[in-house]
Write an enzyme that holds these catalytic residues in place. Sequence first.
Site, PDB file in Angstrom:
ATOM      1  N   LYS A  88      56.022  23.119  -4.606  1.00 25.64           N
ATOM      2  CA  LYS A  88      54.740  22.418  -4.490  1.00 25.64           C
ATOM      3  C   LYS A  88      53.975  22.892  -3.271  1.00 25.64           C
ATOM      4  CE  LYS A  88      56.277  18.008  -5.792  1.00 25.64           C
ATOM      5  NZ  LYS A  88      56.533  16.671  -5.313  1.00 25.64           N
TER       6      LYS A  88
ATOM      7  N   ARG B 242      68.630  23.274 -10.724  1.00 26.86           N
ATOM      8  CA  ARG B 242      67.175  23.376 -10.828  1.00 26.86           C
ATOM      9  C   ARG B 242      66.801  24.423 -11.859  1.00 26.86           C
ATOM     10  NH1 ARG B 242      64.727  21.344  -6.107  1.00 26.86           N
ATOM     11  NH2 ARG B 242      62.689  22.208  -6.537  1.00 26.86           N
TER      12      ARG B 242
ATOM     13  N   GLU C 205      57.729  12.705  -5.991  1.00 25.53           N
ATOM     14  CA  GLU C 205      57.025  12.288  -4.790  1.00 25.53           C
ATOM     15  C   GLU C 205      55.547  12.598  -5.050  1.00 25.53           C
ATOM     16  OE1 GLU C 205      58.320  14.160  -1.151  1.00 25.53           O
ATOM     17  OE2 GLU C 205      56.760  13.140  -0.005  1.00 25.53           O
TER      18      GLU C 205
END
Length: 541
Positions: free
Chosen positions: A266, A256, A31
């Site tokens: 982020k 992850r 994103e």
Amino acid sequence: MSEAKNFIEQIVESDLAEQKIKAVKTRFPPEPNGYLHIGHAKSMFVNFGTALKYNGSCNLFFDDTNPAKEKTEFVEAIKNDIHWLGYSWDKEVYASDFFEIIYNYAERLIQEGKAFVCDLSAEEIKATRGTLTEPGTESPYRTRSVEENLKLFREMRAGKYADGEKCLRAKIDMSSPNLNMRDPVIYRILRATHHRTGDKWCIYPMYDYAHPICDALQGVTHSLCTLEFEDHRPLYDWVGINLGFAPKPRQIEFARLNVTNLVMSKRYLKKLVEDGSVHGWDDPRMPTLAGLRNRGIPAAAVRDFCERAGVAKANSECEISYFEAVVREYLNAHAPRAMAVVDPLKLTITNYEGSEEIDFEINQLDENAGTRKVKFGKTLYIEKGDFSLDPPPKYFRLKIGGFVRLKNAYIVRADEAVKDKDGNVVEVKCTYFPESKSGNDTSGIKAKGVLHWVNAETAVDAELRQYDHLLKDADYAGQDFSERMNVNSEHIFAAKAEPYLSSAQEGEAFQLMRTGYYKKCTENKKLVLSEIVSLKDNFNK
Ligand code: ATP
Ligand code: MG
């Protein structure tokens, strides 16, 4: 590359063998709302790496369905970082490329009685969703006619309603044991300028609805994502089945990458940048790819780390020291050696006159590296810490009457320490032994210690920077990031360096002998040596 196959590779291989697919197609789906970090490197390793290994291809897919936070600046940074890491994409695709198609699919779901416009507020939807043990309650708007739903949805698109006033929901099952299947919202009204489509749209599709469509439109065969999407897979499949995608992309989840002492969110990284805790997204302490690059960490070491950390089905945390060990191993093999002295102490060789060039080994681990000339002379600098007036037992560095070898040069014996008025040692006077020259030592003198040095006559001033981790260690794991923040994590020292470093290529990584791995750069005409990783290996293999 290791021969053992991870579980994703096993699935891909069997899909290829059974001819379920002709070629593997993946996508890396960032994103564009921030910079990529080392966790994304893992995702790239999985997505690009799997495609590469089986001669398939991987798209760069920008998941830009959330206009409020996305920016073109991030798009450019992400592309730059992917290239740096060494991957290249097949097609560059944006979810926003498909907004019209995604919209049309929503109308189709409405027409088939599989979606409805709901007037409940976000809070009401949440409140009627039920719990893991209790089913949800059906929306009173669930039974609207197809005609009414179509009209309302078109009006939503046309901007007739305020943000949040209505939404489009998939009509699935309010008593499904999976909360994501309880009539999930698939479109919302949001007036925000999109970085690509501007103000064309005031309704935006939700990730869970848009993603399977975008995957299918790109011909993705395996949609590889992290474990938190496992509970979303039934919805991913519902969209694919109800829109009749054939072949339908298959979603596979992997763990992850989590690393101790590294912030990998982020949102929090952005906070560090915004509140000035770091110098920017590319601060050498940041786990962003821009930060790692600026730190001087080679892309090959990052890829290697992702590979060695493995692709697993269960979450775990990796030690930062393991990452550092991988970086160190790479640099040990590749980085040329050089010398710099952090806390200089003058060393005078009383019986040496003139100067000469000695052959300095560039990298003893690389037989092709060879040597380069380094000027040796009467006055040198060594580290203050390499001389002791009051040495402990088994002290192999310099002491009065003791012998050491100066790296790639001669053996010297310390004869006398010169002190200033406060009693600090400011100079050591030595004798050297001409027949002890490295490579041709016939002196018969034994010197256990080898010290690095720089020639005082030719030395240049340098600023040496060292870094601690941004986050305090695992003992603080239960605490909030802000409490774990290591505020004093940048340390600056004045150093004396060989002049060779001034003329070396910008950004080149060196092993500063007995000090660590450092990146050479120039700031305001000053030589800066910035720590990549220390020499000491903390990782317990
Ligand atoms: P963050 O939580 O840091 O914002 P994100 O998942 O929201 O990360 P995206 O831009 O959506 O960021 O990530 C792109 C892809 O990278 C996603 O498929 C995501 O699952 C994956 N990814 C993100 N962080 C990690 C990680 N730590 N390990 C492996 N993959 C990751
Ligand atoms: Mg995400």
